[in-house]
Motif scaffolding. Structure first.
Motif, PDB file in Angstrom:
ATOM      1  N   LEU A   8       0.528  -1.567   0.180  1.00 21.28           N
ATOM      2  CA  LEU A   8      -0.126   0.378   0.237  1.00 21.28           C
ATOM      3  C   LEU A   8       0.794   1.381  -0.170  1.00 21.28           C
ATOM      4  O   LEU A   8       0.901   2.085  -0.444  1.00 21.28           O
ATOM      5  CB  LEU A   8      -1.021  -0.018   1.094  1.00 21.28           C
ATOM      6  N   PHE A   9       1.917   1.176   1.085  1.00 19.96           N
ATOM      7  CA  PHE A   9       3.176   2.220   0.562  1.00 19.96           C
ATOM      8  C   PHE A   9       3.578   2.875  -0.271  1.00 19.96           C
ATOM      9  O   PHE A   9       3.433   3.376  -0.877  1.00 19.96           O
ATOM     10  CB  PHE A   9       3.851   2.012   1.676  1.00 19.96           C
ATOM     11  N   THR A  12       1.139   3.691  -2.956  1.00 25.30           N
ATOM     12  CA  THR A  12       0.968   5.421  -2.812  1.00 25.30           C
ATOM     13  C   THR A  12       1.972   6.348  -3.025  1.00 25.30           C
ATOM     14  O   THR A  12       1.319   7.098  -3.650  1.00 25.30           O
ATOM     15  CB  THR A  12       0.964   6.030  -0.840  1.00 25.30           C
ATOM     16  N   MET A  15       1.479   6.628  -6.985  1.00 25.77           N
ATOM     17  CA  MET A  15       0.261   6.831  -7.233  1.00 25.77           C
ATOM     18  C   MET A  15       1.206   9.094  -7.373  1.00 25.77           C
ATOM     19  O   MET A  15       1.103   9.861  -7.585  1.00 25.77           O
ATOM     20  CB  MET A  15      -0.575   7.041  -6.712  1.00 25.77           C
ATOM     21  N   LEU A  16       1.468   9.326  -5.861  1.00 26.41           N
ATOM     22  CA  LEU A  16       1.886  10.633  -5.913  1.00 26.41           C
ATOM     23  C   LEU A  16       2.466  10.479  -6.819  1.00 26.41           C
ATOM     24  O   LEU A  16       2.741  11.940  -7.291  1.00 26.41           O
ATOM     25  CB  LEU A  16       2.271  10.952  -4.524  1.00 26.41           C
ATOM     26  N   SER A  19       1.438  11.848 -10.717  1.00 28.05           N
ATOM     27  CA  SER A  19       0.558  13.309 -10.007  1.00 28.05           C
ATOM     28  C   SER A  19       1.560  13.891 -10.278  1.00 28.05           C
ATOM     29  O   SER A  19       0.890  15.156 -11.131  1.00 28.05           O
ATOM     30  CB  SER A  19      -0.087  13.315  -8.862  1.00 28.05           C
TER      31      SER A  19
END
Length: 142
Positions: A8-9, A12, A15-16, A19
Protein backbone atom coordinates in the motif's frame (compact mmCIF):
# COMPACT_ATOMS: atom_id res chain seq x y z
CA UNK A 1 3.73 -1.82 10.63
CA UNK A 2 3.21 -5.25 9.25
CA UNK A 3 4.28 -6.61 5.89
CA UNK A 4 0.85 -5.85 4.41
CA UNK A 5 1.49 -2.12 4.64
CA UNK A 6 4.46 -2.07 2.22
CA UNK A 7 2.45 -2.76 -0.95
CA UNK A 8 0.00 0.00 0.00
CA UNK A 9 2.83 2.38 0.83
CA UNK A 10 4.56 1.59 -2.48
CA UNK A 11 1.34 2.15 -4.44
CA UNK A 12 0.72 5.46 -2.63
CA UNK A 13 4.23 6.72 -3.37
CA UNK A 14 3.91 5.63 -7.01
CA UNK A 15 0.54 7.41 -7.34
CA UNK A 16 2.05 10.54 -5.81
CA UNK A 17 4.96 10.46 -8.27
CA UNK A 18 2.61 9.99 -11.23
CA UNK A 19 0.43 12.87 -10.02
CA UNK A 20 3.41 15.19 -9.68
CA UNK A 21 4.69 14.20 -13.13
CA UNK A 22 1.28 14.78 -14.74
CA UNK A 23 0.97 18.24 -13.17
CA UNK A 24 4.45 19.03 -14.48
CA UNK A 25 3.52 17.96 -18.02
CA UNK A 26 0.35 20.08 -17.87
CA UNK A 27 2.46 23.05 -16.78
CA UNK A 28 4.90 22.48 -19.64
CA UNK A 29 2.00 22.24 -22.10
CA UNK A 30 0.60 25.52 -20.77
CA UNK A 31 4.02 27.10 -21.30
CA UNK A 32 3.98 25.97 -24.95
CA UNK A 33 0.47 27.40 -25.42
CA UNK A 34 1.67 30.69 -23.95
CA UNK A 35 4.73 30.63 -26.19
CA UNK A 36 2.53 30.09 -29.22
CA UNK A 37 0.45 33.12 -28.27
CA UNK A 38 3.60 35.24 -27.93
CA UNK A 39 4.93 33.94 -31.27
CA UNK A 40 1.66 34.64 -33.13
CA UNK A 41 1.19 38.09 -31.61
CA UNK A 42 4.75 39.16 -32.45
CA UNK A 43 4.50 37.80 -36.01
CA UNK A 44 1.22 39.66 -36.54
CA UNK A 45 2.64 42.88 -35.10
CA UNK A 46 5.67 42.52 -37.36
CA UNK A 47 3.50 42.07 -40.46
CA UNK A 48 1.35 45.03 -39.47
CA UNK A 49 4.41 47.22 -38.83
CA UNK A 50 5.82 46.24 -42.23
CA UNK A 51 2.50 47.15 -43.84
CA UNK A 52 2.55 50.51 -42.03
CA UNK A 53 6.13 51.07 -43.20
CA UNK A 54 5.14 50.35 -46.80
CA UNK A 55 2.26 52.84 -46.52
CA UNK A 56 3.97 55.66 -44.63
CA UNK A 57 7.70 55.03 -45.03
CA UNK A 58 8.40 55.88 -41.37
CA UNK A 59 11.57 54.42 -39.92
CA UNK A 60 9.82 53.84 -36.58
CA UNK A 61 7.48 51.37 -38.30
CA UNK A 62 10.43 49.53 -39.84
CA UNK A 63 12.22 49.42 -36.47
CA UNK A 64 9.04 47.99 -34.88
CA UNK A 65 8.84 45.40 -37.67
CA UNK A 66 12.43 44.28 -36.99
CA UNK A 67 11.93 44.25 -33.21
CA UNK A 68 8.72 42.18 -33.42
CA UNK A 69 10.08 39.80 -36.05
CA UNK A 70 13.04 39.02 -33.77
CA UNK A 71 10.65 37.24 -31.37
CA UNK A 72 9.61 34.32 -33.63
CA UNK A 73 13.09 34.23 -35.14
CA UNK A 74 14.67 33.74 -31.69
CA UNK A 75 12.11 31.05 -30.83
CA UNK A 76 13.00 29.27 -34.06
CA UNK A 77 16.69 29.40 -33.20
CA UNK A 78 15.85 27.94 -29.77
CA UNK A 79 13.99 25.08 -31.48
CA UNK A 80 16.94 24.42 -33.77
CA UNK A 81 19.27 24.37 -30.76
CA UNK A 82 17.10 21.70 -29.13
CA UNK A 83 16.79 19.64 -32.33
CA UNK A 84 20.56 19.25 -32.63
CA UNK A 85 22.15 15.86 -32.00
CA UNK A 86 23.53 17.36 -28.78
CA UNK A 87 20.88 19.91 -27.70
CA UNK A 88 22.35 23.22 -26.58
CA UNK A 89 20.09 23.99 -23.64
CA UNK A 90 21.93 27.18 -22.68
CA UNK A 91 21.53 28.58 -26.18
CA UNK A 92 17.87 27.56 -26.26
CA UNK A 93 17.34 29.23 -22.87
CA UNK A 94 18.88 32.52 -24.07
CA UNK A 95 16.86 32.47 -27.29
CA UNK A 96 13.56 31.65 -25.56
CA UNK A 97 14.18 34.54 -23.17
CA UNK A 98 15.00 36.82 -26.14
CA UNK A 99 11.74 35.55 -27.67
CA UNK A 100 9.86 37.01 -24.69
CA UNK A 101 9.08 33.67 -23.07
CA UNK A 102 8.61 34.24 -19.32
CA UNK A 103 11.70 33.07 -17.42
CA UNK A 104 9.66 30.69 -15.24
CA UNK A 105 8.47 28.83 -18.38
CA UNK A 106 11.78 28.36 -20.18
CA UNK A 107 13.00 25.28 -18.30
CA UNK A 108 9.66 23.57 -18.87
CA UNK A 109 9.80 24.26 -22.60
CA UNK A 110 13.28 22.80 -22.81
CA UNK A 111 12.49 19.72 -20.73
CA UNK A 112 9.29 18.95 -22.59
CA UNK A 113 11.04 19.28 -25.94
CA UNK A 114 13.86 16.95 -24.91
CA UNK A 115 11.69 14.37 -23.12
CA UNK A 116 8.85 14.19 -25.66
CA UNK A 117 10.52 15.21 -28.91
CA UNK A 118 9.90 11.77 -30.47
CA UNK A 119 6.29 11.42 -29.31
CA UNK A 120 3.96 11.59 -32.36
CA UNK A 121 2.01 14.60 -31.04
CA UNK A 122 5.20 16.51 -30.29
CA UNK A 123 6.70 15.54 -33.65
CA UNK A 124 3.63 17.01 -35.37
CA UNK A 125 3.85 20.21 -33.31
CA UNK A 126 7.57 20.57 -34.09
CA UNK A 127 6.88 20.02 -37.80
CA UNK A 128 4.25 22.78 -37.77
CA UNK A 129 6.61 25.06 -35.83
CA UNK A 130 9.39 24.39 -38.36
CA UNK A 131 7.06 25.16 -41.26
CA UNK A 132 5.88 28.38 -39.60
CA UNK A 133 9.49 29.43 -39.04
CA UNK A 134 9.99 29.14 -42.80
CA UNK A 135 7.20 31.67 -43.34
CA UNK A 136 8.78 34.00 -40.80
CA UNK A 137 12.09 33.78 -42.66
CA UNK A 138 10.25 34.66 -45.86
CA UNK A 139 8.80 37.70 -44.11
CA UNK A 140 12.31 38.58 -42.98
CA UNK A 141 13.56 38.58 -46.58
CA UNK A 142 11.04 41.26 -47.60
Amino acid sequence: MGPAIWPLFTITVLMLAISIASVQVVSWTRAYAGGLAIWVAAENRAAYALHEYSERGEEADYARYRRELAVPLKMGIARESLEAAHPDQDRARRDFLAGRIPAQDVSGLIHMFIVFRHHPLMVRAIDIWTEADGYVRELQRI
